[in-house]
Write a protein that holds these residues in place. Structure first.
Motif, PDB file in Angstrom:
ATOM      1  N   GLY A   1       0.805  -1.358  -0.027  1.00 54.95           N
ATOM      2  CA  GLY A   1       0.039  -0.039   0.041  1.00 54.95           C
ATOM      3  C   GLY A   1       0.777   1.512   0.078  1.00 54.95           C
ATOM      4  N   GLY A   2       2.152   1.249   0.365  1.00 57.38           N
ATOM      5  CA  GLY A   2       3.003   2.288   0.350  1.00 57.38           C
ATOM      6  C   GLY A   2       3.493   2.662  -1.156  1.00 57.38           C
ATOM      7  N   SER A   3       4.303   3.710  -1.274  1.00 59.31           N
ATOM      8  CA  SER A   3       4.773   4.292  -2.300  1.00 59.31           C
ATOM      9  C   SER A   3       6.406   4.514  -2.319  1.00 59.31           C
ATOM     10  N   LEU A   4       6.890   4.627  -3.510  1.00 64.62           N
ATOM     11  CA  LEU A   4       8.096   4.818  -3.829  1.00 64.62           C
ATOM     12  C   LEU A   4       8.384   5.597  -5.151  1.00 64.62           C
ATOM     13  N   ARG A   5       9.233   6.369  -4.911  1.00 61.99           N
ATOM     14  CA  ARG A   5       9.713   7.036  -6.577  1.00 61.99           C
ATOM     15  C   ARG A   5      11.258   6.691  -6.775  1.00 61.99           C
ATOM     16  N   LEU A   6      11.290   6.267  -7.944  1.00 61.65           N
ATOM     17  CA  LEU A   6      12.359   5.598  -8.774  1.00 61.65           C
ATOM     18  C   LEU A   6      12.891   6.766  -9.624  1.00 61.65           C
ATOM     19  N   SER A   7      14.348   6.940  -9.465  1.00 61.72           N
ATOM     20  CA  SER A   7      15.080   7.980 -10.403  1.00 61.72           C
ATOM     21  C   SER A   7      16.044   7.262 -11.158  1.00 61.72           C
ATOM     22  N   CYS A   8      16.092   7.502 -12.407  1.00 67.58           N
ATOM     23  CA  CYS A   8      17.348   7.163 -13.193  1.00 67.58           C
ATOM     24  C   CYS A   8      17.983   8.531 -14.003  1.00 67.58           C
ATOM     25  N   VAL A   9      19.229   8.772 -13.514  1.00 65.85           N
ATOM     26  CA  VAL A   9      19.980   9.850 -14.040  1.00 65.85           C
ATOM     27  C   VAL A   9      20.858   9.214 -15.140  1.00 65.85           C
ATOM     28  N   ALA A  10      20.851   9.696 -16.286  1.00 70.31           N
ATOM     29  CA  ALA A  10      21.593   9.362 -17.656  1.00 70.31           C
ATOM     30  C   ALA A  10      22.543  10.387 -17.907  1.00 70.31           C
ATOM     31  N   SER A  11      23.850   9.895 -18.288  1.00 69.22           N
ATOM     32  CA  SER A  11      24.960  10.822 -18.741  1.00 69.22           C
ATOM     33  C   SER A  11      25.490   9.983 -19.986  1.00 69.22           C
ATOM     34  N   GLY A  12      26.431  10.841 -21.008  1.00 68.11           N
ATOM     35  CA  GLY A  12      26.894  10.365 -21.989  1.00 68.11           C
ATOM     36  C   GLY A  12      25.964  10.070 -23.430  1.00 68.11           C
ATOM     37  N   ILE A  13      24.561  10.806 -22.931  1.00 64.94           N
ATOM     38  CA  ILE A  13      23.912  10.528 -24.375  1.00 64.94           C
ATOM     39  C   ILE A  13      22.985  12.019 -24.283  1.00 64.94           C
ATOM     40  N   THR A  14      22.260  12.037 -25.451  1.00 64.02           N
ATOM     41  CA  THR A  14      21.464  13.323 -25.855  1.00 64.02           C
ATOM     42  C   THR A  14      20.349  12.659 -25.329  1.00 64.02           C
ATOM     43  N   PHE A  15      19.993  12.864 -23.708  1.00 64.01           N
ATOM     44  CA  PHE A  15      18.822  12.313 -23.114  1.00 64.01           C
ATOM     45  C   PHE A  15      17.520  12.654 -23.745  1.00 64.01           C
ATOM     46  N   SER A  16      17.192  13.985 -24.197  1.00 63.95           N
ATOM     47  CA  SER A  16      16.071  14.198 -24.738  1.00 63.95           C
ATOM     48  C   SER A  16      15.537  13.567 -25.852  1.00 63.95           C
ATOM     49  N   SER A  17      16.575  12.973 -26.719  1.00 65.53           N
ATOM     50  CA  SER A  17      16.098  12.233 -27.826  1.00 65.53           C
ATOM     51  C   SER A  17      16.029  10.802 -27.642  1.00 65.53           C
ATOM     52  N   TYR A  18      15.966  10.313 -26.358  1.00 66.04           N
ATOM     53  CA  TYR A  18      15.982   8.963 -26.367  1.00 66.04           C
ATOM     54  C   TYR A  18      14.343   8.469 -25.518  1.00 66.04           C
TER      55      TYR A  18
END
Length: 116
Positions: free
Chosen positions: A15-32
């Motif tokens: 019943g709980g919540s979590l927020r996962l994050s994924c930080v990217a480097s080395g790519i043009t993130f907005s294109s992926y």
């Protein structure tokens, strides 16, 4: 060098919540296209949610629709997975994927355990 680094996993009660994050480097993130997958213990890796470049198209696995939300912040090269109303069957290693044409990159995963 491309890196995807997930964080935010941990132990949470049903019943709980979590927020996962994924930080990217080395790519043009907005294109992926960014996606979250999960792999429960002893089972195959399955898609959880996908968000396209620009964030206008979202897709979810039927088992999480209405409870999980994928989003992205292109200014921070970060994708998120907000997980609400978590169930024990959500226990898995969660992986972030970045994909563009024939390029595909994966993070190392973050463990989510849903248990009382």
């Amino acid at each position: 060098q491309v890196q995807l680094v997930e964080s935010g996993g941990g132990l949470v009660q049903p019943g709980g919540s979590l927020r996962l994050s994924c930080v990217a480097s080395g790519i043009t993130f907005s294109s992926y296209t960014m996606a979250w997958y999960r792999q429960p213990p002893g089972k195959a890796r399955d898609m959880v949610a996908v968000i396209n470049p620009g964030g206008l198209t979202l897709n979810y696995a039927a088992t999480v629709k209405g409870r999980f939300t994928i989003s992205r912040d292109d200014a921070k090269n970060t994708a998120f997975l907000q997980m609400n109303s978590l169930k024990p069957e959500a226990t898995a290693v969660y992986y972030c994927e970045a994909a563009l044409a024939w390029d595909e990159y994966w993070g190392q995963g973050t463990l989510v355990t849903v248990s009382s």
